[in-house]
Design a protein around this motif. Structure first.
Motif, PDB file in Angstrom:
ATOM      1  N   GLY A 175      36.014  50.679  33.629  1.00 45.85           N
ATOM      2  CA  GLY A 175      37.289  51.225  34.203  1.00 45.85           C
ATOM      3  C   GLY A 175      38.573  50.292  33.841  1.00 45.85           C
ATOM      4  N   CYS A 176      38.530  49.587  32.596  1.00 44.29           N
ATOM      5  CA  CYS A 176      39.601  48.556  32.577  1.00 44.29           C
ATOM      6  C   CYS A 176      40.299  49.317  31.113  1.00 44.29           C
ATOM      7  CB  CYS A 176      39.383  47.199  31.877  1.00 44.29           C
ATOM      8  SG  CYS A 176      38.457  46.489  33.429  1.00 44.29           S
ATOM      9  N   ILE A 177      41.590  48.960  31.028  1.00 42.49           N
ATOM     10  CA  ILE A 177      42.394  49.266  29.860  1.00 42.49           C
ATOM     11  C   ILE A 177      42.950  47.859  29.131  1.00 42.49           C
ATOM     12  CG2 ILE A 177      44.416  50.457  28.808  1.00 42.49           C
ATOM     13  CD1 ILE A 177      43.864  52.679  30.850  1.00 42.49           C
ATOM     14  N   ILE A 178      42.487  47.634  28.264  1.00 44.30           N
ATOM     15  CA  ILE A 178      42.780  46.378  27.475  1.00 44.30           C
ATOM     16  C   ILE A 178      43.676  46.141  26.344  1.00 44.30           C
ATOM     17  CG2 ILE A 178      41.883  44.156  26.865  1.00 44.30           C
ATOM     18  CD1 ILE A 178      39.741  44.203  28.770  1.00 44.30           C
ATOM     19  N   LYS A 179      44.866  45.800  26.433  1.00 43.46           N
ATOM     20  CA  LYS A 179      45.580  45.746  25.134  1.00 43.46           C
ATOM     21  C   LYS A 179      46.022  44.371  24.628  1.00 43.46           C
ATOM     22  CE  LYS A 179      47.811  50.166  26.728  1.00 43.46           C
ATOM     23  NZ  LYS A 179      48.860  50.506  27.428  1.00 43.46           N
ATOM     24  N   GLY A 180      45.833  43.435  25.698  1.00 40.24           N
ATOM     25  CA  GLY A 180      46.200  41.997  25.513  1.00 40.24           C
ATOM     26  C   GLY A 180      45.048  41.253  25.112  1.00 40.24           C
ATOM     27  N   LYS A 181      45.126  39.903  25.268  1.00 46.79           N
ATOM     28  CA  LYS A 181      44.155  38.858  24.825  1.00 46.79           C
ATOM     29  C   LYS A 181      43.562  38.541  26.230  1.00 46.79           C
ATOM     30  CE  LYS A 181      43.755  34.655  22.446  1.00 46.79           C
ATOM     31  NZ  LYS A 181      44.445  33.553  21.608  1.00 46.79           N
ATOM     32  N   VAL A 182      42.324  38.253  26.097  1.00 48.58           N
ATOM     33  CA  VAL A 182      41.187  38.078  27.079  1.00 48.58           C
ATOM     34  C   VAL A 182      40.444  36.872  26.724  1.00 48.58           C
ATOM     35  CG1 VAL A 182      39.789  38.565  29.278  1.00 48.58           C
ATOM     36  CG2 VAL A 182      41.667  40.018  28.276  1.00 48.58           C
ATOM     37  N   GLU A 183      40.455  35.935  27.104  1.00 47.81           N
ATOM     38  CA  GLU A 183      39.500  34.764  26.704  1.00 47.81           C
ATOM     39  C   GLU A 183      38.979  33.952  27.625  1.00 47.81           C
ATOM     40  OE1 GLU A 183      41.099  33.307  23.158  1.00 47.81           O
ATOM     41  OE2 GLU A 183      39.454  31.802  22.834  1.00 47.81           O
ATOM     42  N   ASN A 184      37.713  33.490  27.778  1.00 46.47           N
ATOM     43  CA  ASN A 184      36.904  32.828  28.699  1.00 46.47           C
ATOM     44  C   ASN A 184      37.200  33.549  30.203  1.00 46.47           C
ATOM     45  OD1 ASN A 184      36.089  31.250  26.646  1.00 46.47           O
ATOM     46  ND2 ASN A 184      37.815  29.715  27.044  1.00 46.47           N
ATOM     47  N   SER A 185      37.077  34.684  30.461  1.00 44.32           N
ATOM     48  CA  SER A 185      37.763  35.040  31.676  1.00 44.32           C
ATOM     49  C   SER A 185      36.505  36.187  32.300  1.00 44.32           C
ATOM     50  CB  SER A 185      39.044  35.802  31.565  1.00 44.32           C
ATOM     51  OG  SER A 185      39.944  34.761  31.437  1.00 44.32           O
ATOM     52  N   ILE A 186      36.743  36.277  33.414  1.00 42.74           N
ATOM     53  CA  ILE A 186      36.050  37.525  34.286  1.00 42.74           C
ATOM     54  C   ILE A 186      36.998  38.523  34.788  1.00 42.74           C
ATOM     55  CG2 ILE A 186      34.367  37.959  35.977  1.00 42.74           C
ATOM     56  CD1 ILE A 186      33.210  35.491  34.490  1.00 42.74           C
ATOM     57  N   ILE A 187      36.894  39.926  34.231  1.00 41.44           N
ATOM     58  CA  ILE A 187      37.795  40.934  34.576  1.00 41.44           C
ATOM     59  C   ILE A 187      36.861  41.641  35.590  1.00 41.44           C
ATOM     60  CG2 ILE A 187      39.156  42.641  33.856  1.00 41.44           C
ATOM     61  CD1 ILE A 187      39.997  40.065  32.842  1.00 41.44           C
ATOM     62  N   PHE A 188      37.643  42.290  36.646  1.00 43.06           N
ATOM     63  CA  PHE A 188      36.912  43.242  37.427  1.00 43.06           C
ATOM     64  C   PHE A 188      37.424  44.688  37.165  1.00 43.06           C
ATOM     65  CE2 PHE A 188      34.720  41.010  41.059  1.00 43.06           C
ATOM     66  CZ  PHE A 188      34.818  39.630  40.476  1.00 43.06           C
ATOM     67  N   ARG A 189      36.668  45.666  37.830  1.00 44.29           N
ATOM     68  CA  ARG A 189      36.666  47.059  37.595  1.00 44.29           C
ATOM     69  C   ARG A 189      38.207  47.449  37.622  1.00 44.29           C
ATOM     70  NH1 ARG A 189      31.399  49.979  39.308  1.00 44.29           N
ATOM     71  NH2 ARG A 189      31.542  48.363  41.444  1.00 44.29           N
ATOM     72  N   ASP A 190      38.478  48.327  36.617  1.00 45.44           N
ATOM     73  CA  ASP A 190      39.909  49.243  36.941  1.00 45.44           C
ATOM     74  C   ASP A 190      40.965  48.281  36.666  1.00 45.44           C
ATOM     75  OD1 ASP A 190      38.437  51.693  37.149  1.00 45.44           O
ATOM     76  OD2 ASP A 190      37.935  51.208  39.189  1.00 45.44           O
ATOM     77  N   CYS A 191      40.885  47.191  35.898  1.00 45.45           N
ATOM     78  CA  CYS A 191      42.263  46.447  35.640  1.00 45.45           C
ATOM     79  C   CYS A 191      43.005  47.044  34.477  1.00 45.45           C
ATOM     80  CB  CYS A 191      41.653  44.968  35.330  1.00 45.45           C
ATOM     81  SG  CYS A 191      41.437  44.328  36.949  1.00 45.45           S
TER      82      CYS A 191
END
Lengths: 395, 372
Positions: free
Chosen positions: B298-314
């Protein structure tokens, strides 16, 4: 039981032989799509989102995976007290047992189901297209036109038109010409294989057709031309959204690629028209410190320690360190071992690609896809050329 | 049919982690990218064959009810047993909301009394593990035990002392002799608050606890355990107790280890179930960078994500850098923002160009639905 306005009959028995190894052991509607879905999810979700709560799913070819997947229809909110999803397999009756002989015959053999629900209208669907469509709008137009049958049409490029049932209609959407797969198409209005019938007309037409020994028992070839000839009220419903027949490896691959990018041709993330699926309970995808993902779709359960570019990954796909997946569609449960290289391929469910295997070559492209069938174990270092096919038991 | 009734306490321990529980029960605290804390204990119970489960609630249980609904996602929408939510006011007598475990159990006495199960398994929601209770029940039966206490063996931490965890004194036959006083760093048998007890004994205790002057259910019952056949059962493998925001952060980050993922989510074919949300798969765009992170659907990721926990639909827009952070569901981070050591609650919205940072020992917490 309260009478239903509209009941749907979903033709899901097709073999889909042009999908080659993908349909060796599963029916085409059960083939994976877009990471977490199966092709049939789109039609079933359309039904639920359109307010249709009773769906007969007609199975025939390799029904095991499909029947298990649909179950009681809970994933699509189709486990209902009155109605819901019903698997309708060919059955043995007093007159003997026989397979469905054509699309019309499949519905004809299940007339008792339709009579039981006794709806005013019946929607005939096929389970092998990717699209979002509000059947409630089609039903409203069908009722407003007092149509005997309404056929959903989509405009296709004229050079492809001879692959479809092509029709011409007047300003009031009444159809005056219909030709199944014409050599010289008169228009580019193609039938989507979505028909809305008045139930009584459908029963009458199917009963007459069943008695005709010369009929192929097919809606496109027999029923629709006959209804036109008889001067029935035959109307078109013009659809103009995304619609893709995923009957070939190339079109299946293209439809998957249509999900990628900033403004995808088909956006799965539309919140007011969710596509439901009966997925498994996997944790979020983990991209490790070594992993690299670019312009791709990932699904829950994935563990990505390699490189994934321009690709669609299903649920619980493992891409080990040093493996590279490019321009490919990988179905759920597949493991791609360290150092393997995959380019322009469709990899079915539960496959193991051995270490340093190379799938695809310099000639690989959308037209020349490699294919690995369900459950295949590809040995370490295997090389498979573009257009190559590997299947379990045949590696 | 299982002969065990599960009782889950949804609120106990929530004062320990007040940031995340001011608007919800501890049970419904989001964890691990797509779960709520209750999913672990609930899934463990159903994976162990316990299909009759009561959930004791106190405050703020709307989010929990919304999460659980009919229990269908855990296969608990059933004719026999299934899921029962037990609200705090059950009868005339309970005019005030319960304030101890004992009062909470008393309040659901009739639910327990009218249940045909032989055993009651009681559990809290502060523990994250993948654990099969079936062998505990089998061992309980084999020994003819009346109470089985589940424990962990490890060195005592300051946090456990501060949170008044109980430490068991156990003999070679795993019989519990009482409680022990311990100091930080001692090797000890730490009680998990998972208790299996015979229904008849529990009802007997409830009938007499007032005359005996019992105040703390666990402490007093275990102190009196010499009167009963009380045994201990050791829990091994991955296990996390969430007793502070720092714990929450630390244990969330442990999920970035594939071995922890395998242990917690796949052990023995026992999956952890959660509410089905039917999010589309995640789209990672061209130019995005994702490293050492958990990404659910459910996520849309265009940037940088490191050492992280993302939840649904972000949604994480271009030019964004997120490091060492936890971003809960339905959050939006707009262009060019930088987040480090942040815990962002559900539905928060960071406008373009913001710079937010905490420290791993004291992550910066952003409330639900806040716009920054």
């Amino acid at each position: 039981m309260k009478k239903k306005k509209c009941v749907a009959m979903l033709l899901a028995g097709g073999q889909g032989s042009r999908l080659k190894a993908l349909t060796s052991t599963v029916a085409k509607p059960a083939v994976s799509f877009g990471g977490k879905y199966r092709i049939i999810d789109f039609t079933l979700s359309n039904c639920t989102n359109s307010g249709i709560d009773t769906v007969g799913v007609l199975t025939q070819y390799q029904p095991l995976v499909l029947s298990e997947y649909i179950g009681m229809g809970a994933a699509w909110d189709l486990d209902r007290l009155n109605g819901g999803a019903h698997i309708l397999a060919p059955y043995q009756a007093k007159r003997g047992a026989r397979w469905y002989e054509g699309t019309a015959d499949a519905i004809y053999q299940n007339l008792p189901f339709l009579q039981r629900y006794d709806s005013d209208h019946v929607l005939i669907l096929s389970g092998d297209h990717i699209y979002r469509m509000n059947y409630a709008k089609m039903l409203a137009q069908h009722i407003a036109n007092d149509a005997d049958i309404t056929i959903a049409v989509i405009d296709v490029p004229i050079k492809e038109a001879s692959r479809f049932g092509i029709m011409s209609y007047s300003e009031d959407f009444s159809i005056y010409d219909f030709a199944e797969k014409p050599k010289e198409p008169k228009s580019n209005h193609a039938s989507m294989g979505v028909y809305m019938f008045k139930k009584d007309v459908l029963v009458e037409q199917l009963t007459q057709d069943a008695a005709d020994p010369n009929s192929d028992k097919d809606f496109g070839k027999n029923i629709i031309p006959k209804m036109l000839a008889e001067g029935k009220r035959v109307f078109a419903y013009q659809f103009d959204g995304y619609w893709k027949d995923v009957g070939t490896l190339k079109s299946l691959w293209e439809a998957n690629m249509d999900l990628l990018g900033e403004n995808p041709a088909f956006d799965l993330s539309e919140l007011n028209w969710k596509i439901f699926s009966g997925g498994d309970a996997y944790p979020p995808a983990l991209v490790t410190a070594d992993g690299k993902v670019d312009n791709s779709i990932t699904t829950e359960g994935d563990i990505i320690a390699g490189t994934v570019v321009n690709s669609v990954l299903g649920e619980h796909v493992i891409v080990e360190k040093g493996a590279v997946v490019e321009n490919s569609v990988v179905f759920s449960g597949t493991v791609i071992k360290a150092g393997a290289k995959i380019n322009y391929a469709i990899i079915d469910e539960d496959v193991v690609i051995g270490e340093d295997a190379v799938i695809g070559d310099g000639k690989s492209s959308a037209e020349h896809l490699a294919l690995i069938g369900r459950g295949t174990v590809v040995q370490n270092g295997t090389q498979l050329k573009s257009d190559g096919v590997l299947e379990a038991g045949n590696e | 049919m299982s002969n065990t009734l599960g009782i889950i306490f949804s609120n106990i321990h929530e004062r320990d982690i007040k940031e995340l529980t001011s608007i919800r029960t501890l049970a419904s605290v989001p964890f691990g990218g797509r779960y709520r804390l209750i999913d672990f204990v609930l899934s463990n119970m159903i994976n162990s064959g316990i299909t009759n489960i009561g959930i004791i609630t106190k405050y703020n249980y709307q989010s929990l009810m919304d999460h659980l609904q009919s229990g269908k996602s855990w296969d608990l929408s059933r004719k026999n047993g299934g899921l029962t939510i037990l609200p705090p006011f059950n009868n005339e007598k309970s005019r005030t909301v319960y304030s101890s475990r004992l009062e909470a159990i008393k309040n659901v006495e009739s639910f327990i009394r009218h249940n045909p199960s032989d055993y009651i398994l009681m559990a809290d929601c502060d523990i994250v593990c993948n654990f099969d209770y079936a062998p505990v029940i089998a061992e309980h039966e084999r020994r003819g035990a009346e109470i089985t206490l589940i424990y962990r063996k490890h060195k005592v931490t300051a946090s456990q002392l501060a949170h008044k965890r109980l430490f068991l004194d156990i003999d070679e036959d795993s019989k519990v002799k009482g409680l022990r006083n311990v100091s930080e760093g001692d090797e000890a048998n730490v009680y998990t608050d998972f208790m299996l007890i015979n229904s008849s004994l529990l009802l007997y205790i409830l009938d007499h606890c007032d005359e005996w002057g019992v105040k703390s259910f666990s402490r007093d019952i275990i102190s009196k355990c010499v009167d009963y056949r009380t045994y201990a059962y050791k829990l091994d493998g991955y296990y996390a107790t969430i007793s502070s925001l720092a714990d929450y952060y630390k244990h969330s980050m442990e999920l970035l280890d594939p071995e922890v993922i395998n242990e917690l989510f796949y052990k023995g074919g026992q999956y952890i179930y959660t509410k089905v949300r039917d999010s589309a798969p995640t789209r990672i765009m061209s130019g995005a960078v994702v490293k050492n992170s958990l990404i659910p659907d459910g996520c849309i990721i265009k940037g940088k994500v490191e050492n992280s926990i993302i939840f649904r639909d972000c949604v994480i827009e271009e030019g964004v850098t997120i490091t060492n952070s936890i971003i809960m569901q339905d959050s939006i981070i707009e262009k060019g923002s930088t987040l480090n050591c942040v815990i962002m609650d559900k539905g928060a919205h960071v406008l373009p160009g913001r710079l937010l940072s905490g420290h791993s020992t004291r992550p910066y917490y952003i409330e639900k639905d806040v716009v920054i």
